[in-house]
Structure formats: structure tokens, C-alpha cells
Design a protein around this motif. Structure first.
Motif, short mmCIF file in Angstrom:
data_model
loop_
_atom_site.label_atom_id
_atom_site.label_comp_id
_atom_site.label_asym_id
_atom_site.label_seq_id
_atom_site.Cartn_x
_atom_site.Cartn_y
_atom_site.Cartn_z
N SER A 1 0.82 -1.21 0.00
CA SER A 1 0.00 0.00 0.00
C SER A 1 0.86 1.26 0.00
N ALA B 1 1.08 4.11 -2.90
CA ALA B 1 0.86 5.52 -2.56
C ALA B 1 2.04 6.37 -3.02
N PRO C 1 -5.40 4.78 1.80
CA PRO C 1 -4.79 3.93 0.77
C PRO C 1 -5.79 3.16 -0.07
N GLY D 1 -5.35 8.77 -2.49
CA GLY D 1 -5.66 8.80 -1.06
C GLY D 1 -6.95 9.50 -0.73
N TRP E 1 -1.25 9.30 6.88
CA TRP E 1 -1.77 7.97 6.56
C TRP E 1 -2.99 7.68 7.44
N TRP F 1 -4.41 10.57 3.85
CA TRP F 1 -4.20 9.67 2.72
C TRP F 1 -4.85 8.33 3.05
N GLU G 1 1.88 7.10 -6.71
CA GLU G 1 0.87 8.12 -7.01
C GLU G 1 1.36 9.50 -6.61
#
Length: 430
Positions: A166, A170, A266, A271, A286, A264, A173
Motif C-alpha cells: 500500500s 501511494a 490507501p 488517497g 496515513w 491519505w 501516485e
């Protein structure tokens, strides 16, 4: 607090979120899916597999399951005496009293990471904590030392909320949004990277390695501010995982506005954010949390103030931001210990952290009124898996020349993870 008194209070607690099967011995549920009974039903996070799922042990040998407490403690003491300086036992603040009484060092994750370095003569490091802590000890220890986790099922639900796949996805991206090579980020004309990864100590060795390979760093709740200052000297933004609350509370205290701290998630593209929002970001948080510290509420603080005028409230920075804002102080487990140590007789202190530590402080300072904000007994369910039976088992195996439940981090992970950990150890908390 004894195991009996914990069991009694759990059975009487009128709540639907704290599992009463915590009163069982851990070997009764070690091989079951999930994180076991204890702190909260929120411990199990759908969609994320435990990083140490393949490390689950078989049953504790039957002989140790049948031993009474007196015999277990006698065997632990005898094994310790026999092993002498060949052994060091590390115990986390959140560990149950029946276990930490045998520890050579008691502390938070930052302190124990340093403590392990002070005993290079020890052939075995027995870590009475959870999986990610033992991994860290293995990374920082010498090649000759063996790191042992008494119960391999002692994981961490927060750590498992940020898995390697994950985070890698992320990062790719994020790299596309900010226009850099995800495998080899380069500084701009100001000498700064677009973004730098920061992982909380409560994460797998693989994610510590991820940070080490990309110029990032590990933090603890003790040195999170120092680490973020370090990161902002090198980058315009921070990707902070897995605990959103520690990241948000730390950054807010540094003056970073909330609108520059997008979450964010995942499970969503970007996100759950727009590219425009990410351009303005200073911290990408996160979507992770500690289920124990998430239980604390502003209502609990209000109730404590109503019932105890003049009460001092201190909470852990893994608590949600409104709770931290409503408290008098927030700090790491060691900061909480020092706060209580600096208090005066007759003071009343409400603490927002794991119950084993709160009860230990209350016993250590009987001339003060020290209590947990949460009226329901909800220990860290994974830390609770370390039981004297497991400790006696692994120590007696060491006496017999056998190493059980060894934690070994592969060199390909350990080498870059150590880079990030060394940066953490150099970032001394103020």
C-alpha cells in the motif's frame, strides 16, 4: 494490578467495545485470526492482513500452560541467574506487571532501542513487547546476538494498517503528482526533495527500509518533533505513516495548519484527495491509528474535571487531536512518566494511555490520585499476549542451548532500515 483484579474489572465493565475474553490466557486465542481480545473491536481493520501473520506460533508447550504463577516466576528467575550477562530482557511500559518485573530495562520504544545497544555482551535479547520492536532490536543488534519475541503472535494492529504494498502504491501516485522519480527522488533548485517519508516506530521493518532507501527516517513519540524538523530541512513535504494522530498533533504543535494536512486513505485514488489539495500539503497523513488511544475522548476529560476539580490531564499524542487539545499536556510514555514524577503529593492526575502503565504509576506514587481517563479496562491486546509462561519457555530453551521464537530481519531489509533507524537515534528528543 494482578491478573485476577484485571479479570474481575473486565467482567464487570458495562461496555460493548472491550472484549471480556481478555481474561483468558493468551494461548487460548493465539492461533485465532485477528489480533485477539482486548483493547477494542476496532483492532481488526478489514482489508489489511497482519504483517506477521506467517509468524504465528503453535501452542505454548502444555507443561508451561499448566504451571502456576509461583512456579513460572521461579523458573524465570533461575533461568536468568543461569544465563547471567548472556541475556538481557527488555520490557515495554505497556507490558503486564507479571512480565516487566523480570525486565532489565523498562521503557518506551525509543529508550529500549537505545538500551539494547548498551549490552553488546548479551548473546540473547528477549524483547517483551511486540513484533516491530523485536525487528528493530534485531536490526540494531550485532550479528552474534539473537533477538527473541516470547510470543510471535504479539503484533500491532496500527503497524499493520500500513503494509509495504500500500505504501509503495501511494508513493508512486505521490511521485506522479509532484513529478519525481519514485525510485530516485532528486532535490530541486532549493536543495529540497518534493516529499520525504517518515514512518513511526510502530511499523514493519520493510517500511523502515522503504524510508531508508528514499532519504527518510523513523520517529518515535519521544522525538517526533525533532524528526519533522529534520525532514523539513530536506523536503517540502512529509508522508507520515502509519499513525495519523501522532502526525497531526506533532505538525499542529509546530504551527502547520490543518488544511495542509490531508489524510491519505490507501483504499482510494490519490488517497481520496485532489491533485490540487496535494500541491498545498505539508504533511500527508496515513489513515492509521492506535485502537487503545483512539478510545480516549473529550467527554472523558470533561468528566474528570467535573469530578476532580484541579485535576491535571496528560495524554499520549496517539490520541485524537481534540483530546490532545483538551488535555493539559501530551507526551510519549516516558514524558507521561516524567510528568507524574514531577508532580506533588496529593495531586490528582488523569492519564490517557494504556492501562498497565497507568496502574503501575498509581502503585509507584500512592500519595497521589492517578487514574486512567477511560473507565473501561482495555489493555493493548497484542502486548498482552506476552505472558510469564512464554517468557519461562524461551528462557529455559536458552539454558538448554536452543533459541525459540527468534526474530530475524533479512539483510536486504535490515541494511536500509538501519539507515532510517540510525537517523532516528541521532534525532534526540529535546
Amino acid at each position: 494490578m494482578t491478573a485476577l483484579s484485571i479479570r474481575t474489572r473486565i467482567e464487570l465493565a458495562p461496555t460493548k467495545t472491550c472484549n471480556t475474553s481478555l481474561a483468558e490466557n493468551p494461548w487460548a486465542f493465539d492461533t485465532a485470526p485477528g489480533y485477539g481480545p482486548g483493547s477494542s473491536q476496532e483492532d481488526t481493520v478489514p482489508g489489511f492482513a497482519p504483517t506477521n501473520a506467517t509468524a504465528r506460533p503453535g501452542q505454548l508447550p502444555e507443561a508451561y500452560r499448566k504451571m502456576d504463577d509461583e512456579e513460572l516466576h521461579r523458573r524465570i528467575r533461575e533461568a536468568k541467574a543461569t544465563l547471567g550477562e548472556k541475556l538481557v530482557i527488555l520490557g515495554h511500559f505497556y507490558q503486564r506487571d507479571e512480565v516487566v518485573q523480570h525486565a532489565d530495562f523498562i521503557g518506551d520504544s525509543f529508550q529500549l532501542a537505545n538500551a539494547a545497544l548498551t549490552r553488546p555482551e548479551a548473546e540473547a535479547i528477549v524483547f517483551c513487547g511486540v513484533h516491530f520492536m523485536a525487528e528493530t532490536a534485531d536490526i540494531l543488534s550485532t550479528a552474534e546476538q539473537k533477538v527473541i519475541l516470547p510470543n510471535l503472535a504479539a503484533g500491532c494492529s496500527m503497524a499493520d494498517m500500513a503494509d509495504e504494498d500500500s505504501v509503495e502504491t501511494a508513493w508512486e501516485e505521490i511521485a506522479e503528482v509532484y513529478g519525481f522519480d519514485p525510485e530516485n527522488p532528486q532535490p530541486d533548485e532549493d536543495g529540497k526533495l518534493p516529499v520525504i517519508p517518515v514512518t513511526y516506530m510502530n511499523s514493519s521493518a520493510a517500511l523502515k527500509a522503504f524510508c531508508g532507501q528514499r532519504g527518510g527516517i523513523v520517529c518515535t513519540s519521544s522525538n517526533a518533533t525533532t524528526v519533522l524538523e529534520w525532514a523539513y530541512e530536506r523536503a517540502h513535504r512529509v508522508l507520515f505513516f502509519p499513525d495519523q494522530h501522532l502526525g497531526r498533533n506533532t505538525a499542529k504543535a509546530m504551527g502547520i495548519p490543518l488544511e495542509q494536512m490531508p489524510m491519505w486513505n490507501p483504499r482510494q485514488p490519490l488517497g481520496g484527495n485532489s491533485a490540487e489539495d496535494l500541491q498545498e500539503a505539508k504533511v500527508l497523513l496515513w489513515h492509521g491509528f492506535c485502537s487503545v488511544h483512539k478510545r480516549f475522548t473529550v467527554e472523558q476529560i470533561d468528566k474528570a474535571r467535573q469530578e476532580h476539580p484541579g485535576v491535571k490531564v496528560i495524554v499520549h499524542p496517539e490520541c485524537p487531536m481534540p483530546v490532545v487539545d483538551a488535555a493539559d499536556e501530551a507526551g510519549s510514555t516516558d514524558a507521561i512518566r516524567k510528568f507524574v514524577e514531577a508532580s506533588q503529593p496529593e495531586d490528582v492526575i488523569a492519564v490517557g494511555t494504556e492501562i498497565n502503565m497507568v496502574n503501575r504509576l498509581a502503585a509507584e506514587y500512592p500519595d497521589r490520585t492517578i487514574f486512567c481517563l477511560d473507565p473501561v479496562i482495555c489493555p493493548c491486546s497484542t502486548m498482552y499476549r506476552i505472558h510469564p509462561g512464554y517468557l519461562a519457555w524461551v528462557l529455559e530453551d536458552l539454558v538448554a542451548g536452543e533459541v525459540s521464537n527468534q526474530i530475524t530481519v533479512p539483510e536486504r531489509i535490515a541494511t536500509p532500515a538501519k539507515i532510517a533507524l540510525d537517523r532516528m537515534l541521532a534525532a534526540k528528543p529535546r
